[in-house]
Design a protein around this motif. Structure first.
Motif, PDB file in Angstrom:
ATOM      1  N   LEU A  40      10.512 -29.433 -35.503  1.00  0.00           N
ATOM      2  CA  LEU A  40      10.399 -30.739 -34.876  1.00  0.00           C
ATOM      3  C   LEU A  40      10.700 -31.806 -35.926  1.00  0.00           C
ATOM      4  O   LEU A  40       9.942 -31.981 -36.876  1.00  0.00           O
ATOM      5  CB  LEU A  40       8.986 -30.925 -34.310  1.00  0.00           C
ATOM      6  CG  LEU A  40       8.788 -32.072 -33.340  1.00  0.00           C
ATOM      7  CD1 LEU A  40       9.636 -31.881 -32.087  1.00  0.00           C
ATOM      8  CD2 LEU A  40       7.336 -32.162 -32.942  1.00  0.00           C
ATOM      9  N   THR A  41      11.816 -32.473 -35.758  1.00  0.00           N
ATOM     10  CA  THR A  41      12.206 -33.523 -36.689  1.00  0.00           C
ATOM     11  C   THR A  41      11.619 -34.852 -36.208  1.00  0.00           C
ATOM     12  O   THR A  41      11.175 -34.955 -35.062  1.00  0.00           O
ATOM     13  CB  THR A  41      13.742 -33.643 -36.756  1.00  0.00           C
ATOM     14  OG1 THR A  41      14.224 -34.084 -35.479  1.00  0.00           O
ATOM     15  CG2 THR A  41      14.391 -32.317 -37.133  1.00  0.00           C
ATOM     16  N   PRO A  42      11.627 -35.879 -37.046  1.00  0.00           N
ATOM     17  CA  PRO A  42      11.163 -37.194 -36.590  1.00  0.00           C
ATOM     18  C   PRO A  42      11.937 -37.678 -35.358  1.00  0.00           C
ATOM     19  O   PRO A  42      11.359 -38.257 -34.449  1.00  0.00           O
ATOM     20  CB  PRO A  42      11.423 -38.103 -37.793  1.00  0.00           C
ATOM     21  CG  PRO A  42      11.336 -37.189 -38.970  1.00  0.00           C
ATOM     22  CD  PRO A  42      11.907 -35.880 -38.490  1.00  0.00           C
ATOM     23  N   PHE A  43      13.234 -37.412 -35.314  1.00  0.00           N
ATOM     24  CA  PHE A  43      14.042 -37.785 -34.147  1.00  0.00           C
ATOM     25  C   PHE A  43      13.519 -37.091 -32.892  1.00  0.00           C
ATOM     26  O   PHE A  43      13.398 -37.706 -31.831  1.00  0.00           O
ATOM     27  CB  PHE A  43      15.517 -37.417 -34.379  1.00  0.00           C
ATOM     28  CG  PHE A  43      16.370 -37.628 -33.166  1.00  0.00           C
ATOM     29  CD1 PHE A  43      16.775 -38.899 -32.802  1.00  0.00           C
ATOM     30  CD2 PHE A  43      16.751 -36.554 -32.388  1.00  0.00           C
ATOM     31  CE1 PHE A  43      17.550 -39.096 -31.677  1.00  0.00           C
ATOM     32  CE2 PHE A  43      17.523 -36.737 -31.254  1.00  0.00           C
ATOM     33  CZ  PHE A  43      17.930 -38.019 -30.903  1.00  0.00           C
ATOM     34  N   ASP A  44      13.198 -35.789 -33.003  1.00  0.00           N
ATOM     35  CA  ASP A  44      12.682 -35.039 -31.861  1.00  0.00           C
ATOM     36  C   ASP A  44      11.352 -35.605 -31.381  1.00  0.00           C
ATOM     37  O   ASP A  44      11.097 -35.709 -30.181  1.00  0.00           O
ATOM     38  CB  ASP A  44      12.497 -33.565 -32.224  1.00  0.00           C
ATOM     39  CG  ASP A  44      13.796 -32.882 -32.570  1.00  0.00           C
ATOM     40  OD1 ASP A  44      14.842 -33.256 -32.001  1.00  0.00           O
ATOM     41  OD2 ASP A  44      13.770 -31.981 -33.431  1.00  0.00           O
ATOM     42  N   LEU A  45      10.485 -35.957 -32.323  1.00  0.00           N
ATOM     43  CA  LEU A  45       9.194 -36.531 -31.975  1.00  0.00           C
ATOM     44  C   LEU A  45       9.365 -37.858 -31.232  1.00  0.00           C
ATOM     45  O   LEU A  45       8.728 -38.097 -30.198  1.00  0.00           O
ATOM     46  CB  LEU A  45       8.346 -36.732 -33.228  1.00  0.00           C
ATOM     47  CG  LEU A  45       6.957 -37.305 -33.011  1.00  0.00           C
ATOM     48  CD1 LEU A  45       6.133 -36.406 -32.103  1.00  0.00           C
ATOM     49  CD2 LEU A  45       6.250 -37.496 -34.336  1.00  0.00           C
ATOM     50  N   ILE A  46      10.254 -38.700 -31.736  1.00  0.00           N
ATOM     51  CA  ILE A  46      10.528 -39.985 -31.075  1.00  0.00           C
ATOM     52  C   ILE A  46      11.072 -39.744 -29.673  1.00  0.00           C
ATOM     53  O   ILE A  46      10.649 -40.390 -28.706  1.00  0.00           O
ATOM     54  CB  ILE A  46      11.504 -40.832 -31.913  1.00  0.00           C
ATOM     55  CG1 ILE A  46      10.809 -41.310 -33.187  1.00  0.00           C
ATOM     56  CG2 ILE A  46      12.051 -42.017 -31.121  1.00  0.00           C
ATOM     57  CD1 ILE A  46      11.749 -41.907 -34.224  1.00  0.00           C
ATOM     58  N   LEU A  47      11.986 -38.791 -29.555  1.00  0.00           N
ATOM     59  CA  LEU A  47      12.559 -38.469 -28.250  1.00  0.00           C
ATOM     60  C   LEU A  47      11.481 -38.006 -27.270  1.00  0.00           C
ATOM     61  O   LEU A  47      11.447 -38.447 -26.117  1.00  0.00           O
ATOM     62  CB  LEU A  47      13.638 -37.398 -28.411  1.00  0.00           C
ATOM     63  CG  LEU A  47      14.412 -37.025 -27.155  1.00  0.00           C
ATOM     64  CD1 LEU A  47      15.186 -38.223 -26.629  1.00  0.00           C
ATOM     65  CD2 LEU A  47      15.358 -35.875 -27.457  1.00  0.00           C
ATOM     66  N   LEU A  48      10.576 -37.144 -27.730  1.00  0.00           N
ATOM     67  CA  LEU A  48       9.492 -36.685 -26.863  1.00  0.00           C
ATOM     68  C   LEU A  48       8.595 -37.837 -26.417  1.00  0.00           C
ATOM     69  O   LEU A  48       8.178 -37.907 -25.253  1.00  0.00           O
ATOM     70  CB  LEU A  48       8.667 -35.619 -27.578  1.00  0.00           C
ATOM     71  CG  LEU A  48       9.317 -34.251 -27.717  1.00  0.00           C
ATOM     72  CD1 LEU A  48       8.460 -33.341 -28.582  1.00  0.00           C
ATOM     73  CD2 LEU A  48       9.548 -33.625 -26.357  1.00  0.00           C
ATOM     74  N   LEU A  49       8.293 -38.736 -27.335  1.00  0.00           N
ATOM     75  CA  LEU A  49       7.452 -39.887 -26.977  1.00  0.00           C
ATOM     76  C   LEU A  49       8.148 -40.785 -25.957  1.00  0.00           C
ATOM     77  O   LEU A  49       7.518 -41.259 -25.003  1.00  0.00           O
ATOM     78  CB  LEU A  49       7.087 -40.680 -28.234  1.00  0.00           C
ATOM     79  CG  LEU A  49       6.136 -39.984 -29.201  1.00  0.00           C
ATOM     80  CD1 LEU A  49       6.018 -40.776 -30.496  1.00  0.00           C
ATOM     81  CD2 LEU A  49       4.778 -39.786 -28.558  1.00  0.00           C
ATOM     82  N   ILE A  50       9.421 -41.018 -26.158  1.00  0.00           N
ATOM     83  CA  ILE A  50      10.168 -41.872 -25.229  1.00  0.00           C
ATOM     84  C   ILE A  50      10.267 -41.215 -23.852  1.00  0.00           C
ATOM     85  O   ILE A  50      10.093 -41.880 -22.823  1.00  0.00           O
ATOM     86  CB  ILE A  50      11.565 -42.204 -25.799  1.00  0.00           C
ATOM     87  CG1 ILE A  50      11.426 -43.130 -27.010  1.00  0.00           C
ATOM     88  CG2 ILE A  50      12.452 -42.858 -24.736  1.00  0.00           C
ATOM     89  CD1 ILE A  50      12.719 -43.331 -27.782  1.00  0.00           C
ATOM     90  N   SER A  52       8.192 -39.037 -22.544  1.00  0.00           N
ATOM     91  CA  SER A  52       6.885 -39.067 -21.888  1.00  0.00           C
ATOM     92  C   SER A  52       6.569 -40.460 -21.343  1.00  0.00           C
ATOM     93  O   SER A  52       6.003 -40.596 -20.250  1.00  0.00           O
ATOM     94  CB  SER A  52       5.786 -38.590 -22.828  1.00  0.00           C
ATOM     95  OG  SER A  52       5.637 -39.471 -23.910  1.00  0.00           O
ATOM     96  N   GLU A  53       6.931 -41.472 -22.091  1.00  0.00           N
ATOM     97  CA  GLU A  53       6.699 -42.837 -21.618  1.00  0.00           C
ATOM     98  C   GLU A  53       7.578 -43.168 -20.412  1.00  0.00           C
ATOM     99  O   GLU A  53       7.134 -43.806 -19.466  1.00  0.00           O
ATOM    100  CB  GLU A  53       6.962 -43.833 -22.755  1.00  0.00           C
ATOM    101  CG  GLU A  53       6.734 -45.276 -22.390  1.00  0.00           C
ATOM    102  CD  GLU A  53       5.297 -45.575 -21.977  1.00  0.00           C
ATOM    103  OE1 GLU A  53       5.108 -46.490 -21.147  1.00  0.00           O
ATOM    104  OE2 GLU A  53       4.371 -44.892 -22.462  1.00  0.00           O
ATOM    105  N   SER A  54       8.816 -42.695 -20.434  1.00  0.00           N
ATOM    106  CA  SER A  54       9.734 -43.040 -19.342  1.00  0.00           C
ATOM    107  C   SER A  54       9.382 -42.345 -18.030  1.00  0.00           C
ATOM    108  O   SER A  54       9.712 -42.852 -16.967  1.00  0.00           O
ATOM    109  CB  SER A  54      11.178 -42.718 -19.736  1.00  0.00           C
ATOM    110  OG  SER A  54      11.374 -41.326 -19.808  1.00  0.00           O
ATOM    111  N   ILE A  55       8.710 -41.209 -18.095  1.00  0.00           N
ATOM    112  CA  ILE A  55       8.385 -40.511 -16.849  1.00  0.00           C
ATOM    113  C   ILE A  55       6.935 -40.682 -16.411  1.00  0.00           C
ATOM    114  O   ILE A  55       6.563 -40.243 -15.334  1.00  0.00           O
ATOM    115  CB  ILE A  55       8.715 -39.005 -16.948  1.00  0.00           C
ATOM    116  CG1 ILE A  55       7.863 -38.333 -18.001  1.00  0.00           C
ATOM    117  CG2 ILE A  55      10.188 -38.778 -17.174  1.00  0.00           C
ATOM    118  CD1 ILE A  55       8.012 -36.827 -18.053  1.00  0.00           C
TER     119      ILE A  55
END
Length: 172
Positions: A40-50, A52-55
């Motif tokens: 899990l890279t920082p990019f992946d973590l940011i993507l997961l957070l975004i 989760s927020e979008s859905i």
């Protein structure tokens, strides 16, 4: 305070929304590729957070009651259990939800077709091997990208040890 347990959205709609989103994300993650989950890279973590927020709003259809959140969360947990049971009981279901291990090295040679399939570079593969304490591709007898994205590798040294242990066991 009394609105905390009053659903503003029909119960069946909440369950259906959670189920559709769950299976959509399951399919998307299945087709993204295994190696994306290995680290899990920082990019992946940011993507997961975004994501989760979008859905989040879609799960409850704007219903802010505590009960709507509990229904959505319960649906997701229930589906997770059902998927696990399905994987346990059905090989075909397991192959749909979770990919088989993919051979990426055999006899010290990279299987380029497998790397292309997973969108993994040779450098990424070497980096992942080094993280396992393996100095290079030429040391590997066989390696796989597992369904969880992890790399499993058997080196020539390990193979020789297993053969020696098996031979010693036969001599007893």
């Amino acid at each position: 305070m009394s609105d905390l347990f009053v659903l503003q959205t029909p119960l069946l709609e909440l369950v259906l929304r959670a189920a559709v989103i769950y299976f959509f994300l399951l399919l998307v993650m299945r087709f993204i590729g295994r190696h994306e989950f290995g680290q899990l890279t920082p990019f992946d973590l940011i993507l997961l957070l975004i994501i989760s927020e979008s859905i989040s709003e879609a799960f409850t259809a704007g219903d802010t009651s505590l009960l709507a959140a509990l229904v959505s969360a319960s649906t997701l947990l229930g589906l997770s259990v059902l998927v696990s049971i399905g994987q346990y009981k059905s090989r075909r279901f397991r192959s749909i939800v979770s990919p088989e291990a993919l051979k990426v090295i055999e006899n010290g040679k990279v299987i380029e077709r497998s790397l292309r399939r997973e969108l993994m570079t040779r450098d990424e593969l070497v980096e992942r091997l080094r993280a396992r304490g393996i100095g290079g591709i030429e040391e590997v007898r066989i390696a796989y990208i597992e369904s969880d994205g992890d790399i499993s590798a058997l080196t020539y040294r390990e193979t020789d040890r297993y053969r020696a242990a098996a031979a010693a066991e036969e001599d007893k």
